[in-house]
Design a protein around this motif. Sequence first.
Motif, PDB file in Angstrom:
ATOM      1  N   ALA A  35      -1.965  -9.379   0.068  1.00  0.00           N
ATOM      2  CA  ALA A  35      -3.215  -9.676  -0.631  1.00  0.00           C
ATOM      3  C   ALA A  35      -4.293  -9.707   0.419  1.00  0.00           C
ATOM      4  O   ALA A  35      -4.029 -10.049   1.585  1.00  0.00           O
ATOM      5  CB  ALA A  35      -3.140 -11.015  -1.353  1.00  0.00           C
ATOM      6  N   CYS A  36      -5.489  -9.364   0.022  1.00  0.00           N
ATOM      7  CA  CYS A  36      -6.634  -9.406   0.946  1.00  0.00           C
ATOM      8  C   CYS A  36      -6.255  -8.659   2.228  1.00  0.00           C
ATOM      9  O   CYS A  36      -5.863  -7.505   2.154  1.00  0.00           O
ATOM     10  CB  CYS A  36      -7.022 -10.859   1.235  1.00  0.00           C
ATOM     11  N   GLU A  37      -6.333  -9.300   3.373  1.00  0.00           N
ATOM     12  CA  GLU A  37      -6.039  -8.616   4.630  1.00  0.00           C
ATOM     13  C   GLU A  37      -4.567  -8.765   5.041  1.00  0.00           C
ATOM     14  O   GLU A  37      -4.186  -8.314   6.112  1.00  0.00           O
ATOM     15  CB  GLU A  37      -6.939  -9.162   5.743  1.00  0.00           C
ATOM     16  N   ARG A  38      -3.781  -9.399   4.226  1.00  0.00           N
ATOM     17  CA  ARG A  38      -2.363  -9.588   4.548  1.00  0.00           C
ATOM     18  C   ARG A  38      -1.526  -8.466   3.943  1.00  0.00           C
ATOM     19  O   ARG A  38      -1.509  -8.307   2.736  1.00  0.00           O
ATOM     20  CB  ARG A  38      -1.881 -10.939   4.009  1.00  0.00           C
ATOM     21  N   PRO A  39      -0.861  -7.697   4.790  1.00  0.00           N
ATOM     22  CA  PRO A  39      -0.112  -6.553   4.275  1.00  0.00           C
ATOM     23  C   PRO A  39       1.148  -6.983   3.528  1.00  0.00           C
ATOM     24  O   PRO A  39       1.664  -8.077   3.720  1.00  0.00           O
ATOM     25  CB  PRO A  39       0.252  -5.765   5.534  1.00  0.00           C
ATOM     26  N   THR A  90      -5.501   3.252   2.895  1.00  0.00           N
ATOM     27  CA  THR A  90      -5.402   1.808   2.710  1.00  0.00           C
ATOM     28  C   THR A  90      -6.742   1.163   3.047  1.00  0.00           C
ATOM     29  O   THR A  90      -7.066   0.980   4.210  1.00  0.00           O
ATOM     30  CB  THR A  90      -4.299   1.215   3.603  1.00  0.00           C
ATOM     31  N   LEU A  91      -7.520   0.860   2.017  1.00  0.00           N
ATOM     32  CA  LEU A  91      -8.819   0.225   2.265  1.00  0.00           C
ATOM     33  C   LEU A  91      -8.617  -1.257   2.559  1.00  0.00           C
ATOM     34  O   LEU A  91      -9.307  -1.847   3.368  1.00  0.00           O
ATOM     35  CB  LEU A  91      -9.735   0.455   1.072  1.00  0.00           C
ATOM     36  N   SER A  92      -7.673  -1.858   1.882  1.00  0.00           N
ATOM     37  CA  SER A  92      -7.265  -3.247   2.156  1.00  0.00           C
ATOM     38  C   SER A  92      -5.955  -3.427   1.419  1.00  0.00           C
ATOM     39  O   SER A  92      -5.471  -2.500   0.777  1.00  0.00           O
ATOM     40  CB  SER A  92      -8.312  -4.255   1.634  1.00  0.00           C
ATOM     41  N   ASP A 120      -5.713  -4.886  -1.108  1.00  0.00           N
ATOM     42  CA  ASP A 120      -6.091  -4.947  -2.520  1.00  0.00           C
ATOM     43  C   ASP A 120      -6.732  -3.678  -3.050  1.00  0.00           C
ATOM     44  O   ASP A 120      -7.105  -3.607  -4.224  1.00  0.00           O
ATOM     45  CB  ASP A 120      -7.069  -6.113  -2.745  1.00  0.00           C
ATOM     46  N   VAL A 165     -10.257   5.548  -6.272  1.00  0.00           N
ATOM     47  CA  VAL A 165     -10.138   4.300  -5.519  1.00  0.00           C
ATOM     48  C   VAL A 165      -9.574   3.293  -6.517  1.00  0.00           C
ATOM     49  O   VAL A 165     -10.165   3.069  -7.569  1.00  0.00           O
ATOM     50  CB  VAL A 165     -11.491   3.817  -4.978  1.00  0.00           C
ATOM     51  N   THR A 166      -8.445   2.736  -6.198  1.00  0.00           N
ATOM     52  CA  THR A 166      -7.801   1.862  -7.178  1.00  0.00           C
ATOM     53  C   THR A 166      -7.499   0.495  -6.587  1.00  0.00           C
ATOM     54  O   THR A 166      -7.165   0.387  -5.400  1.00  0.00           O
ATOM     55  CB  THR A 166      -6.480   2.488  -7.704  1.00  0.00           C
ATOM     56  N   GLY A 167      -7.660  -0.511  -7.422  1.00  0.00           N
ATOM     57  CA  GLY A 167      -7.167  -1.833  -7.051  1.00  0.00           C
ATOM     58  C   GLY A 167      -5.647  -1.794  -7.011  1.00  0.00           C
ATOM     59  O   GLY A 167      -5.041  -0.787  -7.379  1.00  0.00           O
ATOM     60  N   ILE A 168      -5.049  -2.876  -6.565  1.00  0.00           N
ATOM     61  CA  ILE A 168      -3.594  -2.880  -6.416  1.00  0.00           C
ATOM     62  C   ILE A 168      -3.004  -4.157  -6.974  1.00  0.00           C
ATOM     63  O   ILE A 168      -3.252  -5.245  -6.464  1.00  0.00           O
ATOM     64  CB  ILE A 168      -3.194  -2.770  -4.928  1.00  0.00           C
ATOM     65  N   HIS A 199      -0.220   1.481  -9.787  1.00  0.00           N
ATOM     66  CA  HIS A 199      -0.786   0.395  -8.976  1.00  0.00           C
ATOM     67  C   HIS A 199      -1.130  -0.834  -9.804  1.00  0.00           C
ATOM     68  O   HIS A 199      -1.298  -1.916  -9.260  1.00  0.00           O
ATOM     69  CB  HIS A 199      -2.048   0.875  -8.248  1.00  0.00           C
TER      70      HIS A 199
END
Lengths: 333, 333, 333, 333, 333, 333
Positions: free
Chosen positions: F95-99, F239-241, F243, F264-267, F306
């Motif tokens: 989530a967020c910046e955590r892979p 991988t933009l983030s 998320d 561009v898709t959310g995840i 996704h």
Amino acid sequence: MRKLVAFGEIMLRLSPESGHRLFQNGTMRTCFGGSEANVAALCAQLGIPSSFVTKIPKNEIGDGAVRHLSGLGVDTSLIVRGGDRLGVYYYEKGACERPSKCIYDRAGSAFAGSGIFDYDAGMIFADAAAFHLSGITPALSEKMPDICISLCKEARARGLLVSYDLNHRSKLWDEEKNKEESERILPYVDLFISNMYQANSIFSIGADTASEESACITVARTMMKRYDIKTVALTVRKTLSADENGFYGMIYDGENAYFSKKYVTGIVDRVGSGDAFDGALIASVLKGSDMQTAVEYAVAAAVLKHSIEGDTAYLSDGEIKALAAGADGRVQR
Amino acid sequence: MRKLVAFGEIMLRLSPESGHRLFQNGTMRTCFGGSEANVAALCAQLGIPSSFVTKIPKNEIGDGAVRHLSGLGVDTSLIVRGGDRLGVYYYEKGACERPSKCIYDRAGSAFAGSGIFDYDAGMIFADAAAFHLSGITPALSEKMPDICISLCKEARARGLLVSYDLNHRSKLWDEEKNKEESERILPYVDLFISNMYQANSIFSIGADTASEESACITVARTMMKRYDIKTVALTVRKTLSADENGFYGMIYDGENAYFSKKYVTGIVDRVGSGDAFDGALIASVLKGSDMQTAVEYAVAAAVLKHSIEGDTAYLSDGEIKALAAGADGRVQR
Amino acid sequence: MRKLVAFGEIMLRLSPESGHRLFQNGTMRTCFGGSEANVAALCAQLGIPSSFVTKIPKNEIGDGAVRHLSGLGVDTSLIVRGGDRLGVYYYEKGACERPSKCIYDRAGSAFAGSGIFDYDAGMIFADAAAFHLSGITPALSEKMPDICISLCKEARARGLLVSYDLNHRSKLWDEEKNKEESERILPYVDLFISNMYQANSIFSIGADTASEESACITVARTMMKRYDIKTVALTVRKTLSADENGFYGMIYDGENAYFSKKYVTGIVDRVGSGDAFDGALIASVLKGSDMQTAVEYAVAAAVLKHSIEGDTAYLSDGEIKALAAGADGRVQR
Amino acid sequence: MRKLVAFGEIMLRLSPESGHRLFQNGTMRTCFGGSEANVAALCAQLGIPSSFVTKIPKNEIGDGAVRHLSGLGVDTSLIVRGGDRLGVYYYEKGACERPSKCIYDRAGSAFAGSGIFDYDAGMIFADAAAFHLSGITPALSEKMPDICISLCKEARARGLLVSYDLNHRSKLWDEEKNKEESERILPYVDLFISNMYQANSIFSIGADTASEESACITVARTMMKRYDIKTVALTVRKTLSADENGFYGMIYDGENAYFSKKYVTGIVDRVGSGDAFDGALIASVLKGSDMQTAVEYAVAAAVLKHSIEGDTAYLSDGEIKALAAGADGRVQR
Amino acid sequence: MRKLVAFGEIMLRLSPESGHRLFQNGTMRTCFGGSEANVAALCAQLGIPSSFVTKIPKNEIGDGAVRHLSGLGVDTSLIVRGGDRLGVYYYEKGACERPSKCIYDRAGSAFAGSGIFDYDAGMIFADAAAFHLSGITPALSEKMPDICISLCKEARARGLLVSYDLNHRSKLWDEEKNKEESERILPYVDLFISNMYQANSIFSIGADTASEESACITVARTMMKRYDIKTVALTVRKTLSADENGFYGMIYDGENAYFSKKYVTGIVDRVGSGDAFDGALIASVLKGSDMQTAVEYAVAAAVLKHSIEGDTAYLSDGEIKALAAGADGRVQR
Amino acid sequence: MRKLVAFGEIMLRLSPESGHRLFQNGTMRTCFGGSEANVAALCAQLGIPSSFVTKIPKNEIGDGAVRHLSGLGVDTSLIVRGGDRLGVYYYEKGACERPSKCIYDRAGSAFAGSGIFDYDAGMIFADAAAFHLSGITPALSEKMPDICISLCKEARARGLLVSYDLNHRSKLWDEEKNKEESERILPYVDLFISNMYQANSIFSIGADTASEESACITVARTMMKRYDIKTVALTVRKTLSADENGFYGMIYDGENAYFSKKYVTGIVDRVGSGDAFDGALIASVLKGSDMQTAVEYAVAAAVLKHSIEGDTAYLSDGEIKALAAGADGRVQR
């Protein structure tokens, strides 16, 4: 106070919700447990410094096991990190007339793959008063019996109380093999613990179980003489249904048989109730209780475990004593 | 129909899932409850206009309590908003031989800190037919007994049916103090409700409980004479285990003792079963039932509450009547 | 092996969590079920190729029902997709003295709205060995009895084993109407299944149920003679409480009455236990078991279903046989 | 303060957990909602006495709906109990590029089956200041348009503020039919609310939406003139993805167009955001706010609803005002 | 390695599920947290022996807090057990444009009621390398500032690194009072940490925040000079929405300002992100990292915390380093 | 329509709840998945008869996998039952910046231990139109490459469309080893699928990825020429983030490159999105779509995956087409 050291495997347990079959919905309850780990966890809660010795992988699954034990106050500093995987077991709780189901997926675990050089007896037994293991552990690999014997020897040599719970698991080995390996371990054991029926069968004692209590005494006496054991503690469980069990215990010290009260208990989760018996018994002995007190305390802990989900006996000394004092259970006198 | 007014504290209750110890996992079930609030909640469901009077903080926690009560049809317009906090209690349900555990965190609550000027008897008792409180309420602060007495007096003066459930809580005060304050309240009470054993002990009645039913009558007669009470309702509970209780009740009207059937009931959650007795009894009395009908109805409600999670007796008139009519429970005749 | 065909309605079931009343919190457990669908689901698990025939809407709700059945190995290729809605039923499990509550919301379902031309007997009965339906199905619409009769006739004509479970639902029709329609179906039925009390009442047989076992025989004999049925299987349930039931069964083949053991079972969820009886009985018969084996097997399946949440008997052949063999239940001999 | 009366259907909503497809696991989140019920629920929370008028079945499903509304402070005493079923809708929340999915199962509901004699205008409009309904309601049955018109007429005659949200549902009727029936209602409407694009299309206004803001004014002016409406409130939503929407609103009073700030908001659950706009707008108008304040307040409420699971806008006056004041949202100025 | 000692309060946190308002359903997520406890928890995970000093009640609620900390490897042997209650805080996570909401119920906690004699500096600081507390702690009671100062003095005297995070909580005290007490503590502080805007405001520094980075330097320089502090670490957060924040940090060592990368991060739960900054910074400093490495590491930890539910930064050294190394975040360069 | 056969491993996946680290609480979400199993699951949903070939243990864990696949309409009759265990993988969603974090526990699985004689090509390829496997499969044991080659050869010989997704897993083998084994398989492959960057790296193609689209063409052309492949399909992910990802694809048929729209898709859960690309592509090709249609369809399916928790793309043909048609995503044109 000097510590208890317990040696064995800890696994991840996966269970569907109560009343559900495996994979009936998309959720599993998880916990960590294993016979000796459960013993250490209860001893720690009861105020006995306790250290659990095992080998688990150096990943997040292993970390989870460590957090579980640390949270309960168990010393995890002697745990060896490395190897391949943490064993898993699937446990589907029974209900009504449907028995519980246990599926092991523990082959190839870091612990099963560990060798004698993974364990440093000097460090392990520093400041120790007692050493505990169960018959599950020698069953886990070809090397394990030798590791167990080696550690038991070392413990004995240092004057520790060595306790051994027979804990036969038919999915791991057969009774003959258990007997063979247990007989190599028993010379170093001070306190032998077992389900009476299991010991009677595995050691071909032939006690007449029609009279259950005298069978307890026969089994205890036989074990004592045959293997020169100081103390024998036996439990008796009657499966009334998947939801109700009878349970009591006995300690035999060579002279007297100390029987506990006999309980009929409902069952939320019976896994770990034998381990709770072991843990409470060891804690009680280390605290210097007399035999009658110890057996009542150990049985009360075992009975209380039936009321708690998961492997771990989350119990305090006060709670166990209250039940042992007959608080308000439905004890059969 | 004129309304019932109940006065007391409502708290947030936090409970781990069934079979789990506190904080065994990261989830709590929440509900709102308190003895008198539970009484009002049941009365409202049974068709008696009911108003709950208390003081709760003006924040989202207080809002939650109001929504709970409003949802059940309880009038919350007389609730005073202000003060510091909503009391909390942690309730871990027992299972098998493990007793339930209740940890209060209610000190410093808005209600405990409330004073006589927070409550306007004129508004509170407008259109009221009955006023109910329990022995928990006077135990909550030094000022509370006087507030209770003052409200009881006012209620009496307006000709309301005043009911008082002794409801001793040993974590709040001791029996002597309860007796002392209850004796100041009883002169204004029409309907006295209690667990028989509690009343026998607190008021040192000395009924011989070896014969339980005649003890019920002795306790009722004594209370009636000693405090000039019109009607006494007593309940008797037998804790067979954490999972099974016996339960029955009796009403004594000065002439006759009306005993209910005797139930043995399993237990999902026994909190609030005494409150369900109170609520159903008051509702039945306000509807003009005869004593035998009222006691059967009240006991059936109390028994049914054991089957429902949380503090609140979510029950309909029809459901209670069906059990009272002996539907298909396992009634001991 | 030739297949079983079951015909009936499948619904979405919505249930609050155990111990909760409807809408007490914001969560519902969902599953799919219906008497004949449950029969097909168990037969498929027991190794009988099974096909379920029904009509369900062409939307995601219908897809959910198909996935449920397919996941259990039921052939869903004969299911007609179309019509308005999938029936829903709300099922609140009882506990202690609180009975279970079932609220149907099935009017206007795709199945109830289906007509004879929705079903192609040629395709349906290809490769079939047996055809099963229950008395719920003809109760669902005015057209349903004729559809049922037409399918039963076709099945008979092809030499299939036709089984019919009386399964009276008082919320769908009254006993008289059931009798009237069942009597039109029975001429085509080989195996008649029913709760003994239900059959006794609906067909006004007048067996003296004071002696339950001989009543079973009387009911079976009467049905057999009156409607020229080859085999009658009856079940007997005793509601001891919402948490405990007695259960046993009997098969009568015209000469002998084969009674099963008598069980007392706890209850996680009793919905679908009768369907489990039907499914296991049909599977056993199709596998060529003798009558005594079949009745023990069918009753064991029914008893085991009580331990599983939801409509579906998630059970294996081995599990059923183990209980039938008396594994470790608390069987009353 | 005089009350708002809202008239329409309330349904049970069933939703899988976020990120899950329908029936992906065995759990559903439940809530109760419907456009006008949601309006009443928000108004009640904002301090406007609010009464919801509908017809729902006299069973536990209907009780659940009543408890939901009562808990929020909505007066439910005017709800007619009877009829067949409570409508159900399945709502699967979209995510990322997957749109939300709504499956109605509302045919045959008690409300859709209700008739003009179920509603007593005298009782309904006693002490009322405003009457609200939406275009969903007349779409629900053949009789509904006449019932709506009749109630609107009565409301008008009593001088109430009558508000109507066009709320087109293509699964219930087509745009032509909506126009036809809405045109019969509009003569009695004071405040017309709609999504701008919907109104433009249904009433064939032909505003050039390339310039969205001037299209708003064109639509408002046209509606006002064509149907002699006093106030028109329009909303504009831009679906950026299933997870992000743009949203703003405008009120036109015949002289000036008052535009709100333009928001870009994430989406937890967008159902009921239009209803939140209606509710906050009506509350603001009833409290006497000026048009600019009202539109900012209504839009802020609608935007905040996007952050809350379920149909209901659980929001306080303070929370809405804080966002309207520009607290710390990411407002596009 | 010598240990970090953190001093402060640990509370029980109660949170509704994501996207839900408080009490919207009957479930709460629970965890334990508090600023300094969170710092100790992260330091322990990063390999720094860490001890948390506080006072908590001797009941199951206190036990829960101890288990949480022990599970993460924090030494809990210095925790004083006694006093009345564990503080509680309700935390409703915001979403979209709805801000998070925090309701404290911490008055009267065991910690707030503790006195200087509860804490034995000799035992506390044995083997310690660092002492950490935040501005929340002196705000908790009248006695707390003196206790804090006394402990800081002792720590300084023993040569420990004393760190202080300003951490202003407007619900506990006002800025003036914070300044007054902080100024009594700062003389003993080596490492001062704060949100830049907070420090600027509380100490009336008057840095021009139009240029944020130079404001950081101004604030750091001013604090350093005014209070004779060796190192100042500042963080800057930009609230883009309830779902997205900007975040970066700076360390000033009297000569150079070391700025971290600037992140834009989504938010699962931002509570404890400042504590993660503190913990990672202290761990990095104790491990001897240079300033640039330390600030990147501390900011990466803070950013990662945003992705984790609850108070605790469950993070490993490797995970933090990976982000600091720019792994694949969406860093604004 | 002739069927697709997919060959590979299916595992049990265990995931903590969103926003939680592994073992942060006591619950795991479970599902079953594996690259080729996911492909078969989507093809079956899209109307292509699909059969999954693997070897799984004959226990309840294996049964769970079968039920999952059957429920989606995948033919499981060719699955070999036997061997030791079902592989497990732990998947912690980032989530967020955590892979995201993936921990395999698949060593020693029944599938990895299977041999060539477990699989009967005659039965497997009866009625088949296509055969699919991925580069994960040959990585699972020493014997697996030969099994894969043998099956591919057989499939080729029968004129099936053979598709191979490179799907490099660095935790299973290194790039060199992958290249070596893939080069033995490619001679039998008609449709080669890969992430463009992976293919470029593993086959040392050296395309200049500064210009991503022309790199796609270079990679495709090189693969085609070097290994004589008819069709190459490539995907590109940014991988933009944790998320948000960018995603698009290309098919090259030797003459033209058909690029899809760029999304561009959310995840919610990106696992299985590549498999969804494969499944939708194969389904589209088998249905005879043109290349542009196929690539748009395949990419839309991948993007939609996704948005869904778990491994499986629960998607209908209509849903995929709607996005491909540009419904209302936030497509970058």
